[in-house]
Each structure stands twice: as C-alpha cells, then as structure tokens.
Write a protein that holds these residues in place. Sequence first.
Motif, PDB file in Angstrom:
ATOM      1  N   THR A   1      13.053  37.968  24.858  1.00  0.00           N
ATOM      2  CA  THR A   1      13.723  36.674  24.776  1.00  0.00           C
ATOM      3  C   THR A   1      13.774  36.247  23.314  1.00  0.00           C
ATOM      4  O   THR A   1      12.797  36.382  22.576  1.00  0.00           O
ATOM      5  CB  THR A   1      12.988  35.607  25.604  1.00  0.00           C
ATOM      6  OG1 THR A   1      11.621  35.525  25.177  1.00  0.00           O
ATOM      7  CG2 THR A   1      13.020  35.956  27.084  1.00  0.00           C
TER       8      THR A   1
ATOM      9  N   ARG B   1      12.816  44.017  27.553  1.00  0.00           N
ATOM     10  CA  ARG B   1      13.584  42.768  27.483  1.00  0.00           C
ATOM     11  C   ARG B   1      12.830  41.812  26.575  1.00  0.00           C
ATOM     12  O   ARG B   1      11.628  41.566  26.761  1.00  0.00           O
ATOM     13  CB  ARG B   1      13.774  42.130  28.855  1.00  0.00           C
ATOM     14  CG  ARG B   1      14.417  40.734  28.769  1.00  0.00           C
ATOM     15  CD  ARG B   1      14.776  40.151  30.121  1.00  0.00           C
ATOM     16  NE  ARG B   1      15.085  38.734  30.031  1.00  0.00           N
ATOM     17  CZ  ARG B   1      16.226  38.228  29.572  1.00  0.00           C
ATOM     18  NH1 ARG B   1      17.184  39.034  29.164  1.00  0.00           N
ATOM     19  NH2 ARG B   1      16.417  36.921  29.519  1.00  0.00           N
TER      20      ARG B   1
ATOM     21  N   SER C   1      22.089  45.516  26.334  1.00  0.00           N
ATOM     22  CA  SER C   1      22.809  44.373  26.895  1.00  0.00           C
ATOM     23  C   SER C   1      22.182  43.102  26.351  1.00  0.00           C
ATOM     24  O   SER C   1      21.042  43.107  25.879  1.00  0.00           O
ATOM     25  CB  SER C   1      22.760  44.379  28.430  1.00  0.00           C
ATOM     26  OG  SER C   1      21.423  44.249  28.888  1.00  0.00           O
ATOM     27  N   ALA C   2      22.953  42.019  26.410  1.00  0.00           N
ATOM     28  CA  ALA C   2      22.467  40.726  25.929  1.00  0.00           C
ATOM     29  C   ALA C   2      22.972  39.630  26.846  1.00  0.00           C
ATOM     30  O   ALA C   2      24.053  39.733  27.435  1.00  0.00           O
ATOM     31  CB  ALA C   2      22.929  40.479  24.496  1.00  0.00           C
ATOM     32  N   ASP C   3      22.163  38.587  26.991  1.00  0.00           N
ATOM     33  CA  ASP C   3      22.565  37.404  27.741  1.00  0.00           C
ATOM     34  C   ASP C   3      22.176  36.193  26.904  1.00  0.00           C
ATOM     35  O   ASP C   3      21.652  36.355  25.797  1.00  0.00           O
ATOM     36  CB  ASP C   3      21.917  37.398  29.134  1.00  0.00           C
ATOM     37  CG  ASP C   3      20.401  37.473  29.083  1.00  0.00           C
ATOM     38  OD1 ASP C   3      19.792  36.664  28.351  1.00  0.00           O
ATOM     39  OD2 ASP C   3      19.813  38.335  29.768  1.00  0.00           O
ATOM     40  N   PRO C   4      22.418  34.987  27.358  1.00  0.00           N
ATOM     41  CA  PRO C   4      22.129  33.820  26.514  1.00  0.00           C
ATOM     42  C   PRO C   4      20.668  33.674  26.094  1.00  0.00           C
ATOM     43  O   PRO C   4      20.378  33.004  25.096  1.00  0.00           O
ATOM     44  CB  PRO C   4      22.565  32.643  27.395  1.00  0.00           C
ATOM     45  CG  PRO C   4      23.620  33.207  28.275  1.00  0.00           C
ATOM     46  CD  PRO C   4      23.167  34.600  28.575  1.00  0.00           C
ATOM     47  N   ASP C   5      19.748  34.308  26.837  1.00  0.00           N
ATOM     48  CA  ASP C   5      18.325  34.102  26.561  1.00  0.00           C
ATOM     49  C   ASP C   5      17.612  35.296  25.942  1.00  0.00           C
ATOM     50  O   ASP C   5      16.506  35.150  25.413  1.00  0.00           O
ATOM     51  CB  ASP C   5      17.589  33.724  27.855  1.00  0.00           C
ATOM     52  CG  ASP C   5      18.125  32.444  28.468  1.00  0.00           C
ATOM     53  OD1 ASP C   5      18.383  31.492  27.704  1.00  0.00           O
ATOM     54  OD2 ASP C   5      18.304  32.404  29.695  1.00  0.00           O
TER      55      ASP C   5
ATOM     56  N   ILE D   1      17.659  39.974  25.036  1.00  0.00           N
ATOM     57  CA  ILE D   1      18.341  41.268  24.906  1.00  0.00           C
ATOM     58  C   ILE D   1      17.518  42.342  25.615  1.00  0.00           C
ATOM     59  O   ILE D   1      16.313  42.187  25.843  1.00  0.00           O
ATOM     60  CB  ILE D   1      18.544  41.663  23.427  1.00  0.00           C
ATOM     61  CG1 ILE D   1      17.189  41.823  22.685  1.00  0.00           C
ATOM     62  CG2 ILE D   1      19.403  40.626  22.714  1.00  0.00           C
ATOM     63  CD1 ILE D   1      16.652  43.216  22.610  1.00  0.00           C
ATOM     64  N   HIS D   2      18.195  43.447  25.975  1.00  0.00           N
ATOM     65  CA  HIS D   2      17.533  44.626  26.511  1.00  0.00           C
ATOM     66  C   HIS D   2      17.723  45.777  25.528  1.00  0.00           C
ATOM     67  O   HIS D   2      18.801  45.930  24.940  1.00  0.00           O
ATOM     68  CB  HIS D   2      18.114  45.030  27.871  1.00  0.00           C
ATOM     69  CG  HIS D   2      17.769  44.098  28.982  1.00  0.00           C
ATOM     70  ND1 HIS D   2      18.546  43.006  29.311  1.00  0.00           N
ATOM     71  CD2 HIS D   2      16.717  44.088  29.846  1.00  0.00           C
ATOM     72  CE1 HIS D   2      18.002  42.366  30.334  1.00  0.00           C
ATOM     73  NE2 HIS D   2      16.895  42.999  30.681  1.00  0.00           N
TER      74      HIS D   2
ATOM     75  N   ALA E   1      19.870  36.005  20.751  1.00  0.00           N
ATOM     76  CA  ALA E   1      20.606  36.667  21.830  1.00  0.00           C
ATOM     77  C   ALA E   1      22.071  36.253  21.947  1.00  0.00           C
ATOM     78  O   ALA E   1      22.936  37.112  22.157  1.00  0.00           O
ATOM     79  CB  ALA E   1      19.883  36.449  23.159  1.00  0.00           C
ATOM     80  N   PRO E   2      22.411  34.961  21.830  1.00  0.00           N
ATOM     81  CA  PRO E   2      23.825  34.586  21.989  1.00  0.00           C
ATOM     82  C   PRO E   2      24.750  35.245  20.970  1.00  0.00           C
ATOM     83  O   PRO E   2      25.958  35.354  21.212  1.00  0.00           O
ATOM     84  CB  PRO E   2      23.802  33.062  21.809  1.00  0.00           C
ATOM     85  CG  PRO E   2      22.422  32.658  22.189  1.00  0.00           C
ATOM     86  CD  PRO E   2      21.548  33.772  21.700  1.00  0.00           C
TER      87      PRO E   2
ATOM     88  N   ALA F   1      25.417  41.663  20.870  1.00  0.00           N
ATOM     89  CA  ALA F   1      26.270  42.330  21.852  1.00  0.00           C
ATOM     90  C   ALA F   1      25.788  43.758  22.043  1.00  0.00           C
ATOM     91  O   ALA F   1      25.114  44.326  21.174  1.00  0.00           O
ATOM     92  CB  ALA F   1      27.727  42.319  21.394  1.00  0.00           C
TER      93      ALA F   1
END
Length: 201
Positions: free
Chosen positions: A27, A25, A51-55, A57-58, A31-32, A35
């Motif tokens: 930061t 992971r 996967s990605a989230d606002p903060d 990626i994995h 990231a935003p 996808a």
Amino acid sequence: MFTGLIESIGEVAEIKPTPAGFRLRVTTTLAPDMAAGESLSVNGVCLTVISADPDGIHADISPETARVSTLGALRRGALVNLERPLRADARLGGHFVQGHIDATGKIEDIRQDGDSYWLTIRFPQALAPYIVRKGSIAVNGISLTVAGVDDRDFDVQIIPFTWDHTNLRAAKPGEMVNVECDILGKYVVRVAELAGMTKPR
C-alpha cells in the motif's frame, strides 16, 4: 535507474506464493500514479509493477531476488522504501542507483548523535573494493555517503529528514539491509581488472 531519494514509505499488505516465487502487495500513496509495467524501487530493489489500484501496487518477487536481497524475508506490516525511476528532465539529487542489489549487510550498531543517527553496517568481504570513504552507497535504496570504512564495516550518518522519511527509523541492530555499491566504482574496478592492474574477482 533511480537516485536514492526515497519518495514514500509503503507497507506490505499481502504476500502470496506463486509458481515463480511470490507476489507482493504494497500500500502506498504513489499507487494512483503507477501503472502495470512500470518500475518501482522497493527497499532498493527494482521491481516491475504487475498491477496498481488507488491504494497499492502488486509486484512479483523471483526466487533469485528473494535470495540476494531482504525481500525474501518481508512480512506483512513491514515498512518499505519506495522510489519511482529517475525522469530524464529531473535533477539528480542523490547518485545513480540501479536497483540491482550487490549483497545484504547487517546493522551492527545504531547510535544517536544530536538529532542525527549513526549506523554501522557489516558487509561481505567481496564488496570491499567498491566501498570508499566519502563515496556513495545505497542502503535499502537510500542514497548515503560513506563516512568511514574498514575491512568489514562501514559507517553512515543519517540526517533527521532521512531518518523521519525512510524505514531506517524502524531499524534495529541485527537487521539485514540491502546494499548497492556505486556503479561508477564497479566500472573502475572492472577496467583495472581488464588492464591487469588488479586480479579478477
């Protein structure tokens, strides 16, 4: 395909073992806009975003990727260079970087020269045919110009902007870095081998 122009510095926030290696992971401010399924260069290694989230990626790291690159030695808190793939409608400001690491090199020396820095990097002998003075090379995903080379080391000069905007600013002598040689040079050597001009490597 990448250009070697680093977009952002990310930070390793988590490393989890998986049955097929480990999951990373990172930061990042990118990231935003990321996808699942997209590619991302992490220290010069092309990875697939799981996967990605606002903060952050994995991304999964396979045993082979961990073996041939420095990603296998990453620790929490490490800084990593990040670049998204080259867009077809964008300028190519660096050089063609595939994200396929050829080998790791060792930083032998870092010396300041005014506002710039010189790095001397030791490389495996197998890479010697692909490293030429004034040629392109990627170090931790950064597009650089080879300023000098002998049979075991090459030198690159890092301008202030690159120093400030990549993880080289935290590098120390003795550290290992990812090295990718110019794909055009590799094709030339391969053609010469097939034509019988050089011995196959």
